[in-house]
Scaffold this motif. Structure first.
Motif, PDB file in Angstrom:
ATOM      1  N   LYS A 114       9.233  25.397  30.935  1.00 19.63           N
ATOM      2  CA  LYS A 114       8.930  26.068  32.117  1.00 19.63           C
ATOM      3  C   LYS A 114       9.252  27.580  31.943  1.00 19.63           C
ATOM      4  O   LYS A 114      10.268  27.993  31.332  1.00 19.63           O
ATOM      5  CB  LYS A 114       9.983  25.660  33.222  1.00 19.63           C
ATOM      6  CG  LYS A 114       9.895  24.032  33.503  1.00 19.63           C
ATOM      7  CD  LYS A 114      10.615  23.603  34.536  1.00 19.63           C
ATOM      8  CE  LYS A 114      11.067  22.053  34.712  1.00 19.63           C
ATOM      9  NZ  LYS A 114       9.860  21.651  35.289  1.00 19.63           N
ATOM     10  N   CYS A 115       8.552  28.471  32.449  1.00 19.11           N
ATOM     11  CA  CYS A 115       8.886  30.002  32.667  1.00 19.11           C
ATOM     12  C   CYS A 115       9.864  30.038  33.929  1.00 19.11           C
ATOM     13  O   CYS A 115       9.499  29.885  35.019  1.00 19.11           O
ATOM     14  CB  CYS A 115       7.823  30.801  32.790  1.00 19.11           C
ATOM     15  SG  CYS A 115       6.527  30.602  31.261  1.00 19.11           S
TER      16      CYS A 115
ATOM     17  N   LEU B  87      10.913  31.278  28.693  1.00 21.33           N
ATOM     18  CA  LEU B  87      10.190  30.192  28.631  1.00 21.33           C
ATOM     19  C   LEU B  87      11.547  29.239  28.178  1.00 21.33           C
ATOM     20  O   LEU B  87      12.221  29.453  26.965  1.00 21.33           O
ATOM     21  CB  LEU B  87       9.185  30.065  27.153  1.00 21.33           C
ATOM     22  CG  LEU B  87       8.673  28.628  26.894  1.00 21.33           C
ATOM     23  CD1 LEU B  87       8.148  27.864  28.097  1.00 21.33           C
ATOM     24  CD2 LEU B  87       7.715  28.896  25.796  1.00 21.33           C
ATOM     25  N   ILE B  88      11.823  28.117  29.078  1.00 19.88           N
ATOM     26  CA  ILE B  88      13.032  27.445  28.851  1.00 19.88           C
ATOM     27  C   ILE B  88      12.411  26.007  28.289  1.00 19.88           C
ATOM     28  O   ILE B  88      11.432  25.563  28.899  1.00 19.88           O
ATOM     29  CB  ILE B  88      13.904  27.398  29.998  1.00 19.88           C
ATOM     30  CG1 ILE B  88      13.203  26.758  31.132  1.00 19.88           C
ATOM     31  CG2 ILE B  88      14.683  28.780  30.253  1.00 19.88           C
ATOM     32  CD1 ILE B  88      14.247  26.410  32.201  1.00 19.88           C
ATOM     33  N   LEU B  89      13.155  25.385  27.602  1.00 17.08           N
ATOM     34  CA  LEU B  89      12.712  23.985  26.922  1.00 17.08           C
ATOM     35  C   LEU B  89      13.827  23.026  27.245  1.00 17.08           C
ATOM     36  O   LEU B  89      14.966  23.172  27.303  1.00 17.08           O
ATOM     37  CB  LEU B  89      12.383  23.991  25.371  1.00 17.08           C
ATOM     38  CG  LEU B  89      11.499  25.088  25.034  1.00 17.08           C
ATOM     39  CD1 LEU B  89      11.251  25.141  23.437  1.00 17.08           C
ATOM     40  CD2 LEU B  89      10.072  24.754  25.581  1.00 17.08           C
TER      41      LEU B  89
ATOM     42  N   TRP C  15       9.911  37.022  27.744  1.00 17.68           N
ATOM     43  CA  TRP C  15       8.757  37.933  28.041  1.00 17.68           C
ATOM     44  C   TRP C  15       9.121  38.787  29.135  1.00 17.68           C
ATOM     45  O   TRP C  15       9.771  38.703  30.015  1.00 17.68           O
ATOM     46  CB  TRP C  15       7.404  36.911  28.588  1.00 17.68           C
ATOM     47  CG  TRP C  15       7.317  35.840  27.359  1.00 17.68           C
ATOM     48  CD1 TRP C  15       7.691  34.804  27.012  1.00 17.68           C
ATOM     49  CD2 TRP C  15       6.646  36.370  26.035  1.00 17.68           C
ATOM     50  NE1 TRP C  15       7.244  34.308  25.724  1.00 17.68           N
ATOM     51  CE2 TRP C  15       6.452  35.360  25.254  1.00 17.68           C
ATOM     52  CE3 TRP C  15       5.796  37.540  25.630  1.00 17.68           C
ATOM     53  CZ2 TRP C  15       5.790  35.412  23.976  1.00 17.68           C
ATOM     54  CZ3 TRP C  15       5.420  37.568  24.388  1.00 17.68           C
ATOM     55  CH2 TRP C  15       5.054  36.480  23.584  1.00 17.68           C
ATOM     56  N   GLN C  16       8.399  39.974  29.005  1.00 19.01           N
ATOM     57  CA  GLN C  16       8.535  40.921  30.391  1.00 19.01           C
ATOM     58  C   GLN C  16       7.720  40.410  31.450  1.00 19.01           C
ATOM     59  O   GLN C  16       8.039  40.955  32.586  1.00 19.01           O
ATOM     60  CB  GLN C  16       8.102  42.386  29.422  1.00 19.01           C
ATOM     61  CG  GLN C  16       9.055  42.652  28.788  1.00 19.01           C
ATOM     62  CD  GLN C  16       8.768  44.192  28.414  1.00 19.01           C
ATOM     63  OE1 GLN C  16       7.375  44.646  28.419  1.00 19.01           O
ATOM     64  NE2 GLN C  16       9.674  45.037  28.209  1.00 19.01           N
TER      65      GLN C  16
END
Length: 150
Positions: A120-121, A20-22, A68-69
């Motif tokens: 965004k993932c 998860l990027i910010l 996250w996996q």
């Protein structure tokens, strides 16, 4: 006829996870703000940039927040809200920071909310190609709780 996956390709696929990027704060993009010695005016500018979120920054400038996996866990984290404990800790920290900067705790909370909503993932292999380094891989919790990155 079913396609077969070669062992080396299967191993590579198994290593792909999700970050998860910010989006970055304006202060992280301002080279002036990374200096160790700032004038009072420069420091105030950097403090105000800390609550300005740059939604249109190139993805390479975004920051990995959690790992996250799988994509569904990443998307769930993006949509989740902070626990009461997390909120309490952040409010205390923002209160202390507010005393130093003069920026209200509500402005910090609003900036965090904008960052989380814009998150965004992204697959870890794409992140690495962009130069984004993330937190160490962790297993998704089995008790329904969330794990935060470093």
């Amino acid at each position: 006829m079913a396609a077969t996956v070669k062992p080396r390709h299967a191993a590579a696929l198994a290593l792909v996870g999700w970050y998860l990027i910010l989006p970055p704060q304006a202060s992280h993009l301002d080279p002036q703000c990374s200096k160790s010695s700032l004038t009072t005016i420069q420091q105030k500018k950097c403090d105000s940039e800390a609550v300005q979120i740059v939604l249109d920054a190139p993805l390479a400038k975004w920051q990995a927040f959690t790992y996250w996996q799988n994509l569904s866990d990443c998307e769930a984290d993006k949509k989740s809200s902070d626990t009461p404990e997390e909120t309490s800790l952040m409010k205390r920290a923002w209160g202390d920071l507010s005393k130093q900067t003069g920026i209200s705790p509500d402005a910090y909370a609003a900036a965090r909310h904008r960052m989380q909503n814009a998150g965004k993932c992204i697959a870890t292999d794409k992140a690495r190609a962009l130069g984004i380094e993330g937190p160490a891989p962790r297993m998704a919790p089995t008790d329904g709780s969330r794990l935060k990155g470093n």
